[in-house]
Design an enzyme around this catalytic site. Structure first.
Site, PDB file in Angstrom:
ATOM      1  N   ASP A 202       0.875  -1.183   0.000  1.00  0.00           N
ATOM      2  CA  ASP A 202       0.000   0.000   0.000  1.00  0.00           C
ATOM      3  C   ASP A 202       0.905   1.224   0.000  1.00  0.00           C
ATOM      4  OD1 ASP A 202      -2.244   1.959   0.747  1.00  0.00           O
ATOM      5  OD2 ASP A 202      -3.342   0.074   0.863  1.00  0.00           O
ATOM      6  N   HIS A 243     -12.526  -0.255  -8.544  1.00  0.00           N
ATOM      7  CA  HIS A 243     -13.745   0.583  -8.535  1.00  0.00           C
ATOM      8  C   HIS A 243     -13.436   2.038  -8.155  1.00  0.00           C
ATOM      9  CE1 HIS A 243     -14.898  -0.324  -4.018  1.00  0.00           C
ATOM     10  NE2 HIS A 243     -13.744   0.255  -4.147  1.00  0.00           N
TER      11      HIS A 243
END
Ligand SMILES: Nc1ncnc2c1ncn2[C@@H]1O[C@H](CSCC[C@H]([NH3+])C(=O)O)[C@@H](O)[C@H]1O
Length: 337
Positions: A202, A243
């Site tokens: 991340d 998304h």
């Protein structure tokens, strides 16, 4: 606004701990005025968050019980606090840009509302507590009592045990944009016998704040818009990532993974909502709009997922639909040249 204030006052905790309860008792416990709580409850009853038994007494509902879960509370706070300022600017944004969809990471309603050229995650990382709250939301988003988590129905243990070949790469499961690493940890907890190394990747400000994580899950600060450093892993897990972004950005993310994948062996597992082609229920179309105003992203239908995957030079092996109302998984491979 009613839900957000009721949450600040811990009214749902109080209601669930003791039902029936009166407005006077709630005012006594919180220090808020009886007048304000009565006004909040009038609307919360209409919304199904609270049940009114008679003139004085109130009880919890299934929704008030959900509102005591840390992840649900964090989600309400996130969408309300981060969403409203953008929503109020969104009409002006679309008017200004000719009513077109944004195409990049930094050209959407978010940047317009905040007058910034930073992407949303970088922007939030500089605001106290926002990413911390966001990660509480993400860690519990799935597997709440309302719907099954992916580990309850997807055969990851087969992919990661019999299907794992350490001769190809020592890495089994790389969670790309994996937040605090909760998914890799959950796989290892449920299937402790799976082989190979696990990793969470991340942005640096998320990785550095990981406090507790199974030591078998390695941590790496990595930006998924740059080349993937772990080559040939069995699984690259991309849950709730694509998304967030417009298709050109998704294309970059997928292409970086494609370059690291071994054809016929490595898989990308895209964990996301799969919209129906028609008559999309409001819970899902609402999340489509949320992705648009928060990140310039989109929820996608099976046909849209297939189009995106193929445009990045990859192939859809299978589209997995869960039992019930949960998110699906698009299983992606890299075809041989
Ligand atoms: N450029 C980037 N590179 C890597 N991670 C990113 C990037 N931009 C955003 N993220 C992370 O993408 C994640 C989206 S939320 C999804 C978290 C996790 N996969 C889950 O399903 O629970 C957040 O943790 C962000 O910090």
């Amino acid at each position: 606004m009613y839900v957000r204030i009721a949450d600040d006052l811990n009214l749902f905790d109080l209601l669930v701990a003791k039902s029936p309860i009166t407005i006077d008792q709630l005012a006594g416990a919180t220090g808020a005025s009886t007048g304000l709580i009565a006004r909040l409850f009038r609307t919360l009853v209409g919304m199904g968050f609270v049940r009114q038994l008679d003139h004085e007494r109130f009880a919890s509902t299934a929704v008030s019980k959900q509102m005591t879960l840390p992840s649900v509370r964090a989600g309400v706070k996130f969408f309300y606090d981060q969403g409203l300022p953008i929503l109020s600017h969104a009409p002006a944004y679309f008017k200004d840009n000719g009513y077109r969809l944004p195409e990049g990471m930094i050209d959407g309603p978010f940047q317009f509302a905040h007058d910034t050229s930073e992407d949303c995650y970088t922007f939030w990382s500089k605001q106290a507590g926002v990413m911390e709250n966001f990660n509480i939301f993400m860690q519990g988003l799935f597997g709440t009592p309302m719907r099954l988590g992916w580990l309850d129905w997807f055969p990851i243990q087969d992919i990661c045990s019999a299907g794992f070949d350490k001769e190809k790469s020592e890495y089994c499961f790389v969670d790309v944009g994996g937040g605090k690493g909760h998914e890799g940890e959950a796989v290892l907890k449920k299937f402790p016998y799976v082989q190979g190394k696990f990793m969470v990747q991340d942005l640096p400000f998320v990785i550095k704040d990981i406090a507790h994580l199974d030591p078998r899950v390695e941590r790496l600060a990595h930006d998924f818009t740059t080349p993937q450093p772990v080559k040939g892993a069995r699984v690259y897990f991309l849950q709730n990532i694509l998304h967030n972004w417009a298709s050109p950005v998704c294309h970059t993310i997928l292409s970086n993974l494609r370059a690291a994948m071994i054809p016929g062996y490595s898989k990308i597992l895209i964990g996301n909502i799969i919209l129906s082609e028609e008559n999309v229920p409001l819970r899902r179309s609402g999340l489509d709009i949320a992705m648009l105003f928060l990140h310039s992203g989109a929820q996608r239908s099976e046909a849209e997922w297939r189009g995106l995957v193929v445009s990045a030079g990859l192939a859809v092996e299978k589209v997995w639909y869960p039992p019930g109302d949960g998110d699906g998984i698009v299983e992606v491979t890299r075809p041989s040249e």
